[in-house]
Design an enzyme around this catalytic site. Sequence first.
Site, PDB file in Angstrom:
ATOM      1  N   HIS A   1       0.840  -1.209   0.000  1.00 51.92           N
ATOM      2  CA  HIS A   1       0.000   0.000   0.000  1.00 51.92           C
ATOM      3  C   HIS A   1       0.876   1.261   0.000  1.00 51.92           C
ATOM      4  O   HIS A   1       0.711   2.156  -0.845  1.00 51.92           O
ATOM      5  CB  HIS A   1      -0.896  -0.028   1.249  1.00 51.92           C
ATOM      6  CG  HIS A   1      -1.806   1.155   1.398  1.00 51.92           C
ATOM      7  ND1 HIS A   1      -3.121   1.139   1.041  1.00 51.92           N
ATOM      8  CD2 HIS A   1      -1.578   2.409   1.875  1.00 51.92           C
ATOM      9  CE1 HIS A   1      -3.678   2.316   1.284  1.00 51.92           C
ATOM     10  NE2 HIS A   1      -2.754   3.116   1.794  1.00 51.92           N
ATOM     11  N   GLU A   2       1.829   1.313   0.915  1.00 48.75           N
ATOM     12  CA  GLU A   2       2.676   2.509   1.015  1.00 48.75           C
ATOM     13  C   GLU A   2       3.584   2.639  -0.215  1.00 48.75           C
ATOM     14  O   GLU A   2       3.890   3.754  -0.648  1.00 48.75           O
ATOM     15  CB  GLU A   2       3.500   2.488   2.303  1.00 48.75           C
ATOM     16  CG  GLU A   2       2.669   2.426   3.593  1.00 48.75           C
ATOM     17  CD  GLU A   2       1.634   3.545   3.739  1.00 48.75           C
ATOM     18  OE1 GLU A   2       1.850   4.629   3.165  1.00 48.75           O
ATOM     19  OE2 GLU A   2       0.599   3.322   4.412  1.00 48.75           O
TER      20      GLU A   2
ATOM     21  N   GLU B   1      -4.677   7.941  -2.804  1.00 46.03           N
ATOM     22  CA  GLU B   1      -5.157   6.656  -2.294  1.00 46.03           C
ATOM     23  C   GLU B   1      -5.427   5.682  -3.438  1.00 46.03           C
ATOM     24  O   GLU B   1      -5.279   4.471  -3.281  1.00 46.03           O
ATOM     25  CB  GLU B   1      -6.414   6.881  -1.450  1.00 46.03           C
ATOM     26  CG  GLU B   1      -6.820   5.707  -0.590  1.00 46.03           C
ATOM     27  CD  GLU B   1      -5.904   5.464   0.614  1.00 46.03           C
ATOM     28  OE1 GLU B   1      -4.970   6.265   0.841  1.00 46.03           O
ATOM     29  OE2 GLU B   1      -6.123   4.462   1.311  1.00 46.03           O
TER      30      GLU B   1
END
Lengths: 494, 494
Positions: B258-259, B288
């Site tokens: 995700h990061e 996002e």
Amino acid sequence: MNIGELKEYTRDIYHLSRISALLGWDQETCMPSRAIEERGDQIALIQGLIHDRLTHETVGSSLGRLADAPLSDLDRRFAAKLKRDYDRSTRLPKALVTGLAKAASSAQAAWARARENNDWSLFEPHLETIISLIIEKAEAIGYEGHVYDALIDEYEPGMTVETLEQLLVGQAPALSGLVKRIAEKPAPDDSFLQQPYDTGKQEAFSRFILKEFGFPLDRGRLDVTAHPFTTSLGADDVRITTRYLPGFFNSAIFGTIHEAGHGFYELGFGDDIRGTILAEGASLGMHESQSRTWENLIGRSRGFWERYYPKLQQLFPENLAGVGLESFYKAVNKVERSFIRVEADEVTYNLHIILRYMLEKSLVAGQIPVRDLPEAWNMLCTEYFGMTPTSFREGVLQDIHWSMGAVGYFPTYALGNLIASQLASVMEKSLGSMNELVKSGEFPRIHAWLHDNIHVHGAAATPGELITAISGKPLSVDPFMDYIGGKYTRLYSL
Amino acid sequence: MNIGELKEYTRDIYHLSRISALLGWDQETCMPSRAIEERGDQIALIQGLIHDRLTHETVGSSLGRLADAPLSDLDRRFAAKLKRDYDRSTRLPKALVTGLAKAASSAQAAWARARENNDWSLFEPHLETIISLIIEKAEAIGYEGHVYDALIDEYEPGMTVETLEQLLVGQAPALSGLVKRIAEKPAPDDSFLQQPYDTGKQEAFSRFILKEFGFPLDRGRLDVTAHPFTTSLGADDVRITTRYLPGFFNSAIFGTIHEAGHGFYELGFGDDIRGTILAEGASLGMHESQSRTWENLIGRSRGFWERYYPKLQQLFPENLAGVGLESFYKAVNKVERSFIRVEADEVTYNLHIILRYMLEKSLVAGQIPVRDLPEAWNMLCTEYFGMTPTSFREGVLQDIHWSMGAVGYFPTYALGNLIASQLASVMEKSLGSMNELVKSGEFPRIHAWLHDNIHVHGAAATPGELITAISGKPLSVDPFMDYIGGKYTRLYSL
């Protein structure tokens, strides 16, 4: 601005200097390699903000009005420190500051290449530029006696060539003689220090010693860098660094202890100067005296290893099982004539500094031209150590300082050794023998003495004032020579 | 200032924002605990410098003069972004900014205590204050439709309640229905994910996947934090963080992926906007979308685990030896009605967001008073998930956002999911099936597409412009519902 407003105004300078320190710390410990250029811009921006605030005309006019105002003792100290910083900053024309920064930037790169290729000619023109700008800088700052006074004063307020001649040059013959007498004795075996030492266990031992000393890890950190240093990111955030060499024992542990000494100083400023421009060491020499006290007077003492050698042997049985305490103690205190300053022992170290001091003083006085520097270096080296470098790398190209424009910095290393001995001799009068204190682990008492007498004052007193207040006399070379003479006469049965 | 001078002038703002990011990153990863107070002062100082520069009157007057000047397309984008930042900053009275910062600081502390003690009454008065200040803020900024528009616009430029009703609230019944149909099916076993997983091997696997993705560690880092985040310290210094939970597999690897998605965005801004105020994401939702593309569309795809599950099994034979690929794939995609947003799966996640959006919109519109919030929360939760929280901790007190004054932030999480699906459907038209690309490790092609279509533009285009330019239509809920419907119909044989 009145004194209260000036203090409030300079709080930003205090904070910005810590922010700049974080940018520097991160660069050495964490930063990904390709971020280097932008990091330079970030640091330059913060340094510029500090400079703008410090040199603002209202600072000058406010200080002028304060000259006759009734102030508390501490406020007078504050005003004196601010005036010193203001004067040093405003006397330098902006073009000169920028010119020096630019010249230093390319000189550093040139120095690294020159050193790698052992080619003096790559560095010579850059050092020419640096030296001529440094002379301009000294002239802009001004001096009463020697041109070098304006330079050393930046790092060691109040120090002069006149005093250095006596403290440094004056000790050279005696030191040189001691080294010669030691060299005639059989050299102790230290081959077991130069073996594979597990770096994980080196770190464990370093952290164990920090804990024994009481270094507060909720107010600081220990990290790994190529070139160990200490930096203050806040009153409760002082970070020390070390390195774990896989094939050499000394580097990590003595590096850690050395930096812890710097760290204790930075962590010890009094509440009344917390968050002000007085929250820094009195000078680089005074700072180095703290690191040397812990590294040498404590860490290289017999008492220290009487206390910790059994534990070390347990940790590294593969290296030390057959090595007795006495052999180990002798090995970590081995005196050796060598070319490289950063590897030098307690006895030869100051000779390396005196050599550099003689040369840089002559350079800025125009007494030797830059092109003759390598030869001058080798001559002095031969005089002090009885041996001549066979490469530039182990001679004139070994240190980074001149390429950075840091002229007047080297003496502070030697002054640190002198200050450490002079203050320790006073401490011993009140606490008893350092060796006994260390042997019985009385680190809180040692630390409290250093804290109460030195750390707490920060830069509210000059190094000269501190030394005289503590020891009742100005700095002298005698306590250091007594210490070194006594210790090594016993060690080498001279 | 002309356009060139404005760009030069705002370069400091760019650098200061990165310096502030370093202060924040260090606080979460390295800083010793007792340094927290002074670190707060340091960050406040830098934020104040940014604010002073941004709101300087010459910025306003220069922007005014630029309105009629002939500018290149990029310069027009730059001026528009600066005007947006200038307007948002200058419209807020300093007293309101300080008041909000102070209220948020005590509200955060109160929230932590309230959550720990499961005691809503400790937080309620603080949230009252926050909400009334947030309403003041919205009024000061101004809006055309709903008061909430002024708030969401901070995080998602151009977004409005009108659009959110359609994109978020409109999808609630369908999502809720899907969740219900899934709940009627047998739940896949995921007990093997909640077992001791060696954290060293978790880190090794996370780093391996980063390398497979091509995340450049000479331009970034991976570190450990309590609450993973990504931060940009420079164009070539983007740091991601994760956490290695000893008893749960998913957290580290999906957190890292995700990061990394956020990180690629920050590393991908074009050379023409490098070092400018346009070097940031177009919006939080767009940001996002990048993290969700990597985490969900790539990391939770069947192709991903077809490619990497054998390696994972080798690394953790003690956990996974007896678990087949199909079981593992089902387990990491298990859909479960739960109370806690941060633990939610792809299907239920947006319902958690819609719930928060409905509540915060009503709060700022004065339609529900703060004291009724817990009850309103529980009613909506029951409606969406068919179950009612039995404690404040698993209900209204679970998230930190409101205590920080971040109202209007939550929707960006859900928008990220919608944008990810809409853009991925376009990508698949030109590159082929995502699942096939991932299965054959074509990460450079996926990355290049995201880079060229999204990252390179930074904030030079609004999210709405980007989405329309890439997909030919405004953001819609259909691609997300198609994706989620298709994937989970197959997974659960609906």
